[in-house]
Design a protein around this motif. Sequence first.
Motif, PDB file in Angstrom:
ATOM      1  N   ILE A 140       0.855  -1.190   0.000  1.00  0.00           N
ATOM      2  CA  ILE A 140       0.000   0.000   0.000  1.00  0.00           C
ATOM      3  C   ILE A 140       0.895   1.245   0.000  1.00  0.00           C
ATOM      4  O   ILE A 140       2.117   1.142   0.162  1.00  0.00           O
ATOM      5  CB  ILE A 140      -0.944   0.010   1.214  1.00  0.00           C
ATOM      6  N   LEU A 141       0.285   2.412  -0.149  1.00  0.00           N
ATOM      7  CA  LEU A 141       1.050   3.657  -0.286  1.00  0.00           C
ATOM      8  C   LEU A 141       1.981   3.889   0.907  1.00  0.00           C
ATOM      9  O   LEU A 141       3.151   4.266   0.723  1.00  0.00           O
ATOM     10  CB  LEU A 141       0.092   4.835  -0.450  1.00  0.00           C
ATOM     11  N   ARG A 142       1.489   3.683   2.141  1.00  0.00           N
ATOM     12  CA  ARG A 142       2.317   3.913   3.321  1.00  0.00           C
ATOM     13  C   ARG A 142       3.539   3.003   3.318  1.00  0.00           C
ATOM     14  O   ARG A 142       4.634   3.400   3.720  1.00  0.00           O
ATOM     15  CB  ARG A 142       1.503   3.689   4.600  1.00  0.00           C
ATOM     16  N   GLN A 143       3.371   1.779   2.865  1.00  0.00           N
ATOM     17  CA  GLN A 143       4.492   0.843   2.806  1.00  0.00           C
ATOM     18  C   GLN A 143       5.486   1.249   1.727  1.00  0.00           C
ATOM     19  O   GLN A 143       6.699   1.118   1.918  1.00  0.00           O
ATOM     20  CB  GLN A 143       3.964  -0.571   2.565  1.00  0.00           C
ATOM     21  N   TRP A 144       4.991   1.751   0.604  1.00  0.00           N
ATOM     22  CA  TRP A 144       5.877   2.252  -0.449  1.00  0.00           C
ATOM     23  C   TRP A 144       6.686   3.447   0.059  1.00  0.00           C
ATOM     24  O   TRP A 144       7.883   3.567  -0.233  1.00  0.00           O
ATOM     25  CB  TRP A 144       5.075   2.662  -1.689  1.00  0.00           C
ATOM     26  N   MET A 145       6.069   4.337   0.820  1.00  0.00           N
ATOM     27  CA  MET A 145       6.773   5.510   1.341  1.00  0.00           C
ATOM     28  C   MET A 145       7.861   5.086   2.332  1.00  0.00           C
ATOM     29  O   MET A 145       8.956   5.653   2.345  1.00  0.00           O
ATOM     30  CB  MET A 145       5.785   6.465   2.014  1.00  0.00           C
ATOM     31  N   SER A 146       7.542   4.086   3.173  1.00  0.00           N
ATOM     32  CA  SER A 146       8.555   3.565   4.096  1.00  0.00           C
ATOM     33  C   SER A 146       9.717   2.944   3.321  1.00  0.00           C
ATOM     34  O   SER A 146      10.893   3.155   3.650  1.00  0.00           O
ATOM     35  CB  SER A 146       7.939   2.511   5.025  1.00  0.00           C
ATOM     36  N   LEU A 189       8.868   1.335  10.983  1.00  0.00           N
ATOM     37  CA  LEU A 189       8.135   1.754   9.794  1.00  0.00           C
ATOM     38  C   LEU A 189       7.200   0.654   9.301  1.00  0.00           C
ATOM     39  O   LEU A 189       7.513  -0.535   9.419  1.00  0.00           O
ATOM     40  CB  LEU A 189       9.123   2.121   8.677  1.00  0.00           C
ATOM     41  N   PRO A 190       6.046   1.027   8.719  1.00  0.00           N
ATOM     42  CA  PRO A 190       5.138   0.027   8.142  1.00  0.00           C
ATOM     43  C   PRO A 190       5.697  -0.516   6.829  1.00  0.00           C
ATOM     44  O   PRO A 190       5.911   0.236   5.884  1.00  0.00           O
ATOM     45  CB  PRO A 190       3.847   0.824   7.910  1.00  0.00           C
ATOM     46  N   SER A 236       9.226  -7.049   0.755  1.00  0.00           N
ATOM     47  CA  SER A 236       9.800  -5.850   1.362  1.00  0.00           C
ATOM     48  C   SER A 236      11.163  -5.520   0.757  1.00  0.00           C
ATOM     49  O   SER A 236      11.438  -4.377   0.386  1.00  0.00           O
ATOM     50  CB  SER A 236       9.936  -6.047   2.875  1.00  0.00           C
TER      51      SER A 236
END
Length: 303
Positions: free
Chosen positions: A57-63, A170-171, A179
């Motif tokens: 998801i977006l939050r995971q991509w940002m992390s 981080l998520p 990952s």
Amino acid sequence: MTLSGFAVIYLVWGSTFLAIRVGVHEVPPFLFAAMRFLVAGLVLYGWMIARGERSPILRQWMSALLLALLIFVFDYGLLFWAEQRVPSGVAAVMLATIPAFMSLSEIVFLRSQTLTVRLALALLIGIGGVVVLVSHSLDLGGAPIDTTGAAALIFAAISWSVASSLSRKLPLPPSKVMSSGVQMLAGGVLLALVSSALGEFRGFRPATVSRGAWLALLYLIVAGSILGFTAYVWLIHHESPTRVGTYAYVNPVVAVLVGYYLGGETLGPRTILGTLFVLTSVVVITTTPAKKPALSPAAEDTA
């Protein structure tokens, strides 16, 4: 399978430092690193998607993007750049200081470790090893390593340790393979952008690159990134973290010997002594049991 896995993370990861040196003498360093991680990241990401894994998801991509900046641009990017100036074996020894910086990070930032006498001595020994490698005043035979290259490698080690601490908070995708794949992919894109900003694309002619450099890149992608990571993940799930973590002090020894026997790098008293100091520090740090700081009375009431 266990023996094969350890052979991969010991020998393959240890030998990648020489492969990097071979490549960066013909291909601009950040561009060479971008090629490695773009391809490896695409393979791992595509493999997981083909197996039915959901895209982050977006939050995971940002992390993943933040970690990619720290790991692949500041750590690997600077490693590739420094190996234009520093022998591959010595570069591996300098990066072996990562456990020392991780320990400092846990003491200063995470507050998950306390500074004991044993830990303090280990940190001082590690610093002493770096001083031996770079000092111009110590008469140990052989020239000290390039100061700018050494500084880049120390910054790279610090960046990796910070990323390791952040990764716990981080998520990120629950799958370790996914990952790592998205982090490599993001890192490859960032490295390509840095390479472009530095003008590495100008004047680069792929046709002039030797077969040896292309083979080094292929080795880094297939053996170093894809095979090496797969073996590491398998071992993490089947062996104790302590045993798997021994690669941290085996890799530098392998890198120094490979650089000496296959890369024509010097192996004098300075390199041997500096390596012994750093590896002693790594062994002590990685075998020191975690000792959490005592809780305050207020904290104990809510624990």
